[in-house]
Design an enzyme around this catalytic site. Structure first.
Site, PDB file in Angstrom:
ATOM      1  N   SER A  11      44.641  31.771 -18.791  1.00  0.00           N
ATOM      2  CA  SER A  11      44.939  30.576 -17.995  1.00  0.00           C
ATOM      3  C   SER A  11      46.442  30.350 -17.997  1.00  0.00           C
ATOM      4  O   SER A  11      47.045  30.154 -19.063  1.00  0.00           O
ATOM      5  CB  SER A  11      44.250  29.351 -18.600  1.00  0.00           C
ATOM      6  OG  SER A  11      44.859  28.178 -18.076  1.00  0.00           O
ATOM      7  N   HIS A  36      43.496  32.986 -14.368  1.00  0.00           N
ATOM      8  CA  HIS A  36      42.815  31.689 -14.254  1.00  0.00           C
ATOM      9  C   HIS A  36      43.852  30.628 -13.887  1.00  0.00           C
ATOM     10  O   HIS A  36      44.879  30.486 -14.547  1.00  0.00           O
ATOM     11  CB  HIS A  36      42.122  31.354 -15.571  1.00  0.00           C
ATOM     12  CG  HIS A  36      41.269  30.131 -15.507  1.00  0.00           C
ATOM     13  ND1 HIS A  36      40.016  30.118 -14.915  1.00  0.00           N
ATOM     14  CD2 HIS A  36      41.477  28.862 -15.953  1.00  0.00           C
ATOM     15  CE1 HIS A  36      39.493  28.899 -15.016  1.00  0.00           C
ATOM     16  NE2 HIS A  36      40.370  28.113 -15.630  1.00  0.00           N
ATOM     17  N   ASP A  38      44.469  26.718 -13.086  1.00  0.00           N
ATOM     18  CA  ASP A  38      43.907  25.373 -13.289  1.00  0.00           C
ATOM     19  C   ASP A  38      44.568  24.336 -12.386  1.00  0.00           C
ATOM     20  O   ASP A  38      45.768  24.073 -12.510  1.00  0.00           O
ATOM     21  CB  ASP A  38      44.093  24.953 -14.752  1.00  0.00           C
ATOM     22  CG  ASP A  38      43.136  25.680 -15.677  1.00  0.00           C
ATOM     23  OD1 ASP A  38      41.925  25.668 -15.398  1.00  0.00           O
ATOM     24  OD2 ASP A  38      43.603  26.273 -16.673  1.00  0.00           O
ATOM     25  N   MET A  40      44.733  20.487 -11.387  1.00  0.00           N
ATOM     26  CA  MET A  40      44.376  19.137 -11.864  1.00  0.00           C
ATOM     27  C   MET A  40      45.093  18.090 -11.022  1.00  0.00           C
ATOM     28  O   MET A  40      46.256  18.284 -10.654  1.00  0.00           O
ATOM     29  CB  MET A  40      44.787  18.979 -13.323  1.00  0.00           C
ATOM     30  CG  MET A  40      44.213  20.048 -14.240  1.00  0.00           C
ATOM     31  SD  MET A  40      44.605  19.687 -15.958  1.00  0.00           S
ATOM     32  CE  MET A  40      44.075  21.223 -16.741  1.00  0.00           C
ATOM     33  N   HIS A  69      40.326  27.226 -10.578  1.00  0.00           N
ATOM     34  CA  HIS A  69      39.425  26.225 -11.181  1.00  0.00           C
ATOM     35  C   HIS A  69      39.886  24.854 -10.699  1.00  0.00           C
ATOM     36  O   HIS A  69      40.908  24.338 -11.141  1.00  0.00           O
ATOM     37  CB  HIS A  69      39.519  26.359 -12.715  1.00  0.00           C
ATOM     38  CG  HIS A  69      38.796  25.301 -13.477  1.00  0.00           C
ATOM     39  ND1 HIS A  69      38.946  25.113 -14.837  1.00  0.00           N
ATOM     40  CD2 HIS A  69      37.898  24.364 -13.078  1.00  0.00           C
ATOM     41  CE1 HIS A  69      38.194  24.105 -15.245  1.00  0.00           C
ATOM     42  NE2 HIS A  69      37.561  23.627 -14.193  1.00  0.00           N
ATOM     43  N   MET A  71      39.925  21.089 -10.585  1.00  0.00           N
ATOM     44  CA  MET A  71      39.574  19.842 -11.283  1.00  0.00           C
ATOM     45  C   MET A  71      40.145  18.719 -10.434  1.00  0.00           C
ATOM     46  O   MET A  71      41.107  18.045 -10.818  1.00  0.00           O
ATOM     47  CB  MET A  71      40.154  19.859 -12.703  1.00  0.00           C
ATOM     48  CG  MET A  71      39.416  20.816 -13.623  1.00  0.00           C
ATOM     49  SD  MET A  71      40.354  21.265 -15.112  1.00  0.00           S
ATOM     50  CE  MET A  71      41.335  22.609 -14.461  1.00  0.00           C
ATOM     51  N   MET A 140      32.465  24.634 -19.342  1.00  0.00           N
ATOM     52  CA  MET A 140      33.600  24.082 -20.084  1.00  0.00           C
ATOM     53  C   MET A 140      33.194  23.946 -21.551  1.00  0.00           C
ATOM     54  O   MET A 140      32.170  23.328 -21.861  1.00  0.00           O
ATOM     55  CB  MET A 140      33.987  22.701 -19.546  1.00  0.00           C
ATOM     56  CG  MET A 140      34.569  22.682 -18.144  1.00  0.00           C
ATOM     57  SD  MET A 140      35.952  23.793 -17.874  1.00  0.00           S
ATOM     58  CE  MET A 140      37.158  23.173 -19.043  1.00  0.00           C
ATOM     59  N   ASP A 182      35.388  28.405 -20.657  1.00  0.00           N
ATOM     60  CA  ASP A 182      36.768  27.919 -20.539  1.00  0.00           C
ATOM     61  C   ASP A 182      37.029  26.824 -21.564  1.00  0.00           C
ATOM     62  O   ASP A 182      36.437  25.751 -21.501  1.00  0.00           O
ATOM     63  CB  ASP A 182      36.955  27.381 -19.105  1.00  0.00           C
ATOM     64  CG  ASP A 182      38.382  26.970 -18.796  1.00  0.00           C
ATOM     65  OD1 ASP A 182      39.267  27.156 -19.653  1.00  0.00           O
ATOM     66  OD2 ASP A 182      38.603  26.465 -17.675  1.00  0.00           O
TER      67      ASP A 182
HETATM   68  C1  DX5 Z   1      41.216  22.909 -19.354  1.00  0.00           C
HETATM   69  C2  DX5 Z   1      41.457  24.141 -18.510  1.00  0.00           C
HETATM   70  C3  DX5 Z   1      41.504  25.408 -19.267  1.00  0.00           C
HETATM   71  C4  DX5 Z   1      42.622  25.509 -20.275  1.00  0.00           C
HETATM   72  C5  DX5 Z   1      42.156  26.410 -21.367  1.00  0.00           C
HETATM   73  O1  DX5 Z   1      40.896  21.841 -18.537  1.00  0.00           O
HETATM   74  O2  DX5 Z   1      40.425  24.267 -17.552  1.00  0.00           O
HETATM   75  O3  DX5 Z   1      41.525  26.527 -18.397  1.00  0.00           O
HETATM   76  O4  DX5 Z   1      43.803  26.016 -19.757  1.00  0.00           O
HETATM   77  O5  DX5 Z   1      43.140  26.415 -22.343  1.00  0.00           O
HETATM   78  P1  DX5 Z   1      42.832  26.852 -23.824  1.00  0.00           P
HETATM   79  O6  DX5 Z   1      42.400  28.275 -23.799  1.00  0.00           O
HETATM   80  O7  DX5 Z   1      44.140  26.629 -24.507  1.00  0.00           O
HETATM   81  O8  DX5 Z   1      41.752  25.949 -24.350  1.00  0.00           O
HETATM   82 ZN    ZN Z   2      40.213  26.174 -16.398  1.00  0.00          ZN
END
Ligand code: DX5
Ligand code: ZN
Length: 236
Positions: A11, A36, A38, A40, A69, A71, A140, A182
């Site tokens: 990620s 990956h 993310d 947000m 991903h 969010m 998750m 994840d």
């Molecule tokens: C959290 C993200 C993850 C995050 C994982 O909301 O969706 O992808 O980056 O990070 P680690 O591996 O550090 O838990």
């Molecule tokens: Zn993620």
């Protein structure tokens, strides 16, 4: 698929954003499979990260699949932007979409693989009537919003339940759906997670936190360690 049928997806949330292109290229050169990504929105989750412009910017840095991903809430408005930006896989949280079936179709009509993401307390039933439109189920193992959190152990039971549903679907349809995890994944717990039926592993802080020097091969040993643990488990 490269290496084995297991997927390692660093990620970039934990990468050095001032050198994102290199960070993407380096983890793939070190043996990772997917990137990956993310997204947000400070609304569905309490953090704000990156969007389609950044996806478009890193697209030329690798031929590896970009695993977006989402969010964000709502989800439909932004899906075509990620399709255009070169995403390969787009997953979203069913609670964030008013019309889950429609959102999945939007992703697939754009030529991407589609998936649903399940928060730690979200029941797996959301997948039941849309399995034919899903390529990936993402569990998750932390509450979404931040990297570097601790793996929630109850996710292992949930992973076994999800694997059973996906195996039953594969027996009847002949189509295999990936089970991705994840949050809080590292070299110490990845084998146990694989044994619970997971075949794709997101790791943010474990990968990018391990490469503090400027050597382009600084991620070889962490990705090698994750891969070594998976090889010891055997085929998914
Ligand atoms: C959290 C993200 C993850 C995050 C994982 O909301 O969706 O992808 O980056 O990070 P680690 O591996 O550090 O838990
Ligand atoms: Zn993620």
């Amino acid at each position: 698929m490269r290496h084995t049928d297991y997927v390692i997806a660093p990620s970039i949330l934990s990468a050095n954003f001032a050198a994102l292109g290199e960070e993407v290229a380096n983890v793939i050169a070190s043996g990772a499979d997917w990137i990956h990504f993310d997204v947000m929105d400070n609304h569905y989750v309490p953090n704000l990260t990156i969007g389609p412009l950044v996806c478009e910017a890193i697209r030329p840095c690798t031929i590896a699949p970009i695993d977006v991903h989402l969010m964000v809430k709502p989800v439909d408005r932004i899906i075509p932007d990620f399709v255009k930006a070169g995403a390969n896989i787009i997953t979203f949280h069913p609670e964030a979409s008013e019309h889950v079936d429609r959102s999945l179709s939007l992703i697939r009509d754009g030529g991407c693989q589609a998936g649903l993401v399940f928060n730690p307390a979200t029941p797996l039933d959301y997948m039941d009537y849309v399995l034919d439109k899903i390529d990936v189920v993402l569990l998750m193992s932390v509450n979404p919003g931040f990297g570097g959190q601790k793996f929630i152990p109850g996710t292992l039971v949930k992973a076994k339940q999800a694997r059973a549903k996906l195996d039953a679907y594969e027996r009847e349809s002949g189509r295999r759906i990936r089970l991705e995890i994840d949050g809080g994944v590292n070299a110490t717990n990845i084998a146990e997670i694989a044994r619970a039926g997971v075949d794709a592993f997101v790791a943010g802080s474990a990968v990018y936190g391990a490469g503090k020097n400027s050597d382009p091969h600084r991620y070889d040993s962490i990705i090698g360690a994750l891969r070594g643990e998976l090889l010891a488990v055997g085929c998914p």
